[in-house]
Each structure stands twice: as C-alpha cells, then as structure tokens.
Design a protein around this motif. Structure first.
Motif, PDB file in Angstrom:
ATOM      1  N   ARG A   1       1.122   1.233  10.447  1.00  0.00           N
ATOM      2  CA  ARG A   1       0.894   0.530  11.712  1.00  0.00           C
ATOM      3  C   ARG A   1       1.984  -0.494  11.998  1.00  0.00           C
ATOM      4  NH1 ARG A   1      -4.897  -1.969  13.438  1.00  0.00           N
ATOM      5  NH2 ARG A   1      -5.352   0.276  13.354  1.00  0.00           N
ATOM      6  N   LEU A   2       2.453  -1.165  10.951  1.00  0.00           N
ATOM      7  CA  LEU A   2       3.446  -2.230  11.126  1.00  0.00           C
ATOM      8  C   LEU A   2       4.879  -1.733  10.934  1.00  0.00           C
ATOM      9  CD1 LEU A   2       1.678  -5.215   9.301  1.00  0.00           C
ATOM     10  CD2 LEU A   2       1.559  -4.545  11.710  1.00  0.00           C
TER      11      LEU A   2
ATOM     12  N   ILE B   1      -1.620  -8.412   9.751  1.00  0.00           N
ATOM     13  CA  ILE B   1      -2.158  -7.910   8.495  1.00  0.00           C
ATOM     14  C   ILE B   1      -3.583  -8.402   8.287  1.00  0.00           C
ATOM     15  CG2 ILE B   1      -1.974  -8.148   5.980  1.00  0.00           C
ATOM     16  CD1 ILE B   1       1.005  -7.849   6.235  1.00  0.00           C
ATOM     17  N   LEU B   2      -3.845  -9.658   8.599  1.00  0.00           N
ATOM     18  CA  LEU B   2      -5.191 -10.204   8.439  1.00  0.00           C
ATOM     19  C   LEU B   2      -6.195  -9.457   9.314  1.00  0.00           C
ATOM     20  CD1 LEU B   2      -4.283 -13.993   8.308  1.00  0.00           C
ATOM     21  CD2 LEU B   2      -5.318 -12.667   6.454  1.00  0.00           C
ATOM     22  N   ILE B   3      -5.786  -9.090  10.499  1.00  0.00           N
ATOM     23  CA  ILE B   3      -6.664  -8.324  11.388  1.00  0.00           C
ATOM     24  C   ILE B   3      -6.997  -6.968  10.768  1.00  0.00           C
ATOM     25  CG2 ILE B   3      -6.783  -7.149  13.624  1.00  0.00           C
ATOM     26  CD1 ILE B   3      -5.142  -9.487  14.775  1.00  0.00           C
ATOM     27  N   THR B   4      -5.974  -6.323  10.206  1.00  0.00           N
ATOM     28  CA  THR B   4      -6.206  -5.006   9.598  1.00  0.00           C
ATOM     29  C   THR B   4      -7.063  -5.103   8.342  1.00  0.00           C
ATOM     30  OG1 THR B   4      -4.158  -5.144   8.288  1.00  0.00           O
ATOM     31  CG2 THR B   4      -4.003  -4.137  10.477  1.00  0.00           C
ATOM     32  N   LEU B   5      -7.014  -6.243   7.629  1.00  0.00           N
ATOM     33  CA  LEU B   5      -7.877  -6.419   6.462  1.00  0.00           C
ATOM     34  C   LEU B   5      -9.337  -6.453   6.887  1.00  0.00           C
ATOM     35  CD1 LEU B   5      -5.931  -9.067   4.315  1.00  0.00           C
ATOM     36  CD2 LEU B   5      -5.968  -6.576   4.071  1.00  0.00           C
ATOM     37  N   LEU B   6      -9.615  -7.110   8.005  1.00  0.00           N
ATOM     38  CA  LEU B   6     -10.984  -7.114   8.524  1.00  0.00           C
ATOM     39  C   LEU B   6     -11.436  -5.710   8.903  1.00  0.00           C
ATOM     40  CD1 LEU B   6     -11.301 -10.287  10.813  1.00  0.00           C
ATOM     41  CD2 LEU B   6     -12.631  -9.749   8.760  1.00  0.00           C
ATOM     42  N   GLN B   7     -10.486  -4.896   9.317  1.00  0.00           N
ATOM     43  CA  GLN B   7     -10.809  -3.525   9.729  1.00  0.00           C
ATOM     44  C   GLN B   7     -10.943  -2.580   8.545  1.00  0.00           C
ATOM     45  OE1 GLN B   7      -7.490  -2.833  12.334  1.00  0.00           O
ATOM     46  NE2 GLN B   7      -8.494  -3.783  14.105  1.00  0.00           N
ATOM     47  N   GLY B   8     -10.607  -3.080   7.337  1.00  0.00           N
ATOM     48  CA  GLY B   8     -10.770  -2.279   6.135  1.00  0.00           C
ATOM     49  C   GLY B   8      -9.668  -1.262   5.903  1.00  0.00           C
ATOM     50  N   LEU B   9      -8.506  -1.459   6.507  1.00  0.00           N
ATOM     51  CA  LEU B   9      -7.420  -0.494   6.340  1.00  0.00           C
ATOM     52  C   LEU B   9      -6.770  -0.619   4.964  1.00  0.00           C
ATOM     53  CD1 LEU B   9      -5.624  -0.607   9.816  1.00  0.00           C
ATOM     54  CD2 LEU B   9      -7.531   0.823   9.064  1.00  0.00           C
ATOM     55  N   THR B  10      -6.238   0.490   4.475  1.00  0.00           N
ATOM     56  CA  THR B  10      -5.512   0.506   3.208  1.00  0.00           C
ATOM     57  C   THR B  10      -4.097  -0.014   3.414  1.00  0.00           C
ATOM     58  OG1 THR B  10      -4.669   2.743   3.542  1.00  0.00           O
ATOM     59  CG2 THR B  10      -6.835   2.510   2.481  1.00  0.00           C
ATOM     60  N   ASP B  11      -3.408  -0.288   2.287  1.00  0.00           N
ATOM     61  CA  ASP B  11      -2.016  -0.734   2.383  1.00  0.00           C
ATOM     62  C   ASP B  11      -1.158   0.307   3.097  1.00  0.00           C
ATOM     63  OD1 ASP B  11      -2.640  -3.058   1.060  1.00  0.00           O
ATOM     64  OD2 ASP B  11      -1.957  -2.343  -0.911  1.00  0.00           O
ATOM     65  N   GLN B  12      -1.403   1.574   2.801  1.00  0.00           N
ATOM     66  CA  GLN B  12      -0.604   2.630   3.413  1.00  0.00           C
ATOM     67  C   GLN B  12      -0.821   2.670   4.931  1.00  0.00           C
ATOM     68  OE1 GLN B  12      -2.604   2.976   0.790  1.00  0.00           O
ATOM     69  NE2 GLN B  12      -1.145   3.378  -0.897  1.00  0.00           N
TER      70      GLN B  12
ATOM     71  N   THR C   1       5.947  -4.050   0.749  1.00  0.00           N
ATOM     72  CA  THR C   1       5.941  -5.273   1.554  1.00  0.00           C
ATOM     73  C   THR C   1       4.514  -5.676   1.920  1.00  0.00           C
ATOM     74  OG1 THR C   1       8.125  -4.827   2.465  1.00  0.00           O
ATOM     75  CG2 THR C   1       6.705  -6.322   3.720  1.00  0.00           C
ATOM     76  N   VAL C   2       3.710  -4.701   2.288  1.00  0.00           N
ATOM     77  CA  VAL C   2       2.317  -4.983   2.649  1.00  0.00           C
ATOM     78  C   VAL C   2       1.562  -5.531   1.450  1.00  0.00           C
ATOM     79  CG1 VAL C   2       0.132  -3.958   3.354  1.00  0.00           C
ATOM     80  CG2 VAL C   2       2.243  -3.325   4.530  1.00  0.00           C
ATOM     81  N   ARG C   3       1.727  -4.905   0.287  1.00  0.00           N
ATOM     82  CA  ARG C   3       1.028  -5.379  -0.918  1.00  0.00           C
ATOM     83  C   ARG C   3       1.410  -6.819  -1.237  1.00  0.00           C
ATOM     84  NH1 ARG C   3       2.004  -0.043  -2.773  1.00  0.00           N
ATOM     85  NH2 ARG C   3       3.881  -0.719  -3.867  1.00  0.00           N
ATOM     86  N   ARG C   4       2.711  -7.127  -1.105  1.00  0.00           N
ATOM     87  CA  ARG C   4       3.169  -8.487  -1.396  1.00  0.00           C
ATOM     88  C   ARG C   4       2.563  -9.491  -0.412  1.00  0.00           C
ATOM     89  NH1 ARG C   4       7.017 -11.101   1.075  1.00  0.00           N
ATOM     90  NH2 ARG C   4       7.933  -9.180   1.949  1.00  0.00           N
ATOM     91  N   MET C   5       2.556  -9.152   0.861  1.00  0.00           N
ATOM     92  CA  MET C   5       2.045 -10.072   1.874  1.00  0.00           C
ATOM     93  C   MET C   5       0.538 -10.250   1.745  1.00  0.00           C
ATOM     94  SD  MET C   5       4.347  -8.984   5.202  1.00  0.00           S
ATOM     95  CE  MET C   5       3.710 -10.315   6.222  1.00  0.00           C
ATOM     96  N   VAL C   6      -0.171  -9.161   1.435  1.00  0.00           N
ATOM     97  CA  VAL C   6      -1.617  -9.260   1.244  1.00  0.00           C
ATOM     98  C   VAL C   6      -1.939 -10.176   0.064  1.00  0.00           C
ATOM     99  CG1 VAL C   6      -3.689  -7.990   0.571  1.00  0.00           C
ATOM    100  CG2 VAL C   6      -2.193  -7.074   2.338  1.00  0.00           C
ATOM    101  N   ALA C   7      -1.210 -10.012  -1.039  1.00  0.00           N
ATOM    102  CA  ALA C   7      -1.444 -10.852  -2.217  1.00  0.00           C
ATOM    103  C   ALA C   7      -1.176 -12.321  -1.901  1.00  0.00           C
ATOM    104  CB  ALA C   7      -0.550 -10.382  -3.369  1.00  0.00           C
ATOM    105  N   GLN C   8      -0.117 -12.597  -1.159  1.00  0.00           N
ATOM    106  CA  GLN C   8       0.202 -13.983  -0.797  1.00  0.00           C
ATOM    107  C   GLN C   8      -0.865 -14.581   0.112  1.00  0.00           C
ATOM    108  OE1 GLN C   8       4.103 -13.512   0.932  1.00  0.00           O
ATOM    109  NE2 GLN C   8       5.153 -13.673  -1.044  1.00  0.00           N
TER     110      GLN C   8
END
Length: 207
Positions: A170-171, A154-165, A177-184
């Motif tokens: 991808r995962l 998820i951290l890699i995809t944040l650097l790539q600028g991907l949306t939660d969707q 689940t993605v929104r929760r993990m990103v917030a944490q």
C-alpha cells in the motif's frame, strides 16, 4: 467499593490531606508515587506534595486531557529530578503512595473526601495499581512527538489488521522498512501488540 470499605488509619471525615501529604512525601521517602485525576489549579494537597517531594524519587501522573499550559507549573518538578507523565487511563480522584502509607480519594470534584491507610494488604494492592498506571502513562516529551505522515498511514493500517506485506504494498515500500517503523511506533506508544498501537494512536489523537 468505596474508600469507606478500606482498612483506614483515619476515617475520611477525620483525615487532614495536606498534613498527610507532607508526612508521606518528606525527605525520608525513597519512592513517592502519585496520580492526580482532578482539577490541578492551586490545590493545597498538590502544593504540599511538591513542597516535600521535589526530588528524584517523585513519580506523578496527570490525565492526558490536561492542557500543556496547566502542566507548565510542574516543569520545576522535572528539573529537580521528578518524573512527570500523562495517561488516558487514570481512575477518578487521586492517590499519593509511599512506603509509609497512602492518601487517596475516589472523587474528582470539589469537596472531595480523602482517606489515609497504612494497612499492609491495602498498600500492597495499591503498589500493584501504581505500577500498572505508571507503565501505561507516557513521559511528557514522548507525548509531544507527532508522527510523520507515513507513520500515521502505518498506524491506520495497524487498526485495519493488515500484515507487513500488505502495508508495504500500500505504501510502496519494503517489508523491512515497514517492520522497522512498526517496531519503533510500538515502542513509542508502549504497545504490546500492533492493534494496541493503533488504538493508542487514536487515544493520543495521532490519527
């Protein structure tokens, strides 16, 4: 600007840093802030700070590059109530700041020059700097928590600028689940944005 440009109580060549550190961090101090971005081992100024400031009012930040073994000597400070953090954004040198005044140097090597100031305007500026540095620093316990494999992805995809969707697809997981993990992850990293979370993860060598 150098420390020679500041309104100083004592000139750099006249300052006794060990005595000043003890005076700043004596038992009457209710907030003792220090950042230390120079060699740690057996430094007399740092020893003086520890001797006077082992209490719940001491906050000290070391550089992220410090090895855990080097920091192990300061676990006693934590046991006495002090807060110890690490940061990758510390200026060179060191600063000890209390309501009484400040002791500072802008050098990181041996033979460094210390200066002492009690100028109200300078102390106000240094308090602002201290607050910013402390907010950017990370408690030692949090730094030691390594992210899971899915969190790293998820951290890699944040650097790539991907949306939660896009991340969820991808995962192969849900948007929730993605929104929760990103917030944490953002909370753990002290990040204000998704991209900053990715950058901080790189700086911690999580990804």
């Amino acid at each position: 600007m150098t420390i020679y440009d500041l309104p100083l109580t004592s000139q750099p060549d006249e300052c006794d840093p060990v005595r000043t550190a003890r005076w700043l961090a004596d038992g009457s101090a209710r907030d003792v802030f220090c950042y230390w971005n120079r060699p740690l081992l057996d430094d007399p100024v740092l020893r003086a700070l520890g001797a006077e400031g082992r209490n719940k009012y001491l906050r000290i930040a070391f550089p992220q590059s410090c090895a855990p073994r080097a920091l192990s000597a300061y676990t006693d400070w934590q046991h006495s109530g002090a807060q110890v953090r690490q940061s990758h954004r510390l200026p060179p040198g060191a600063l000890i700041l209390t309501a009484r005044g400040a002791l500072l140097t802008t050098r990181s090597h041996a033979g460094l020059t210390w200066a002492r100031t009690e100028d109200p305007g300078t102390l106000a500026a240094l308090r602002t700097l201290a607050q910013m540095l402390w907010q950017q620093a990370e408690p030692l316990a949090q730094r030691q928590v390594v992210p899971s494999e899915s969190e790293q992805q998820i951290l890699i995809t944040l650097l790539q600028g991907l949306t939660d969707q896009a991340i969820a697809r991808r995962l192969n997981t849900s948007d929730r689940t993605v929104r929760r993990m990103v917030a944490q992850l953002m909370e753990r990293l002290g990040a204000q944005s998704r991209f900053e979370a990715g950058v901080r993860a790189v700086e911690r060598r999580w990804i």
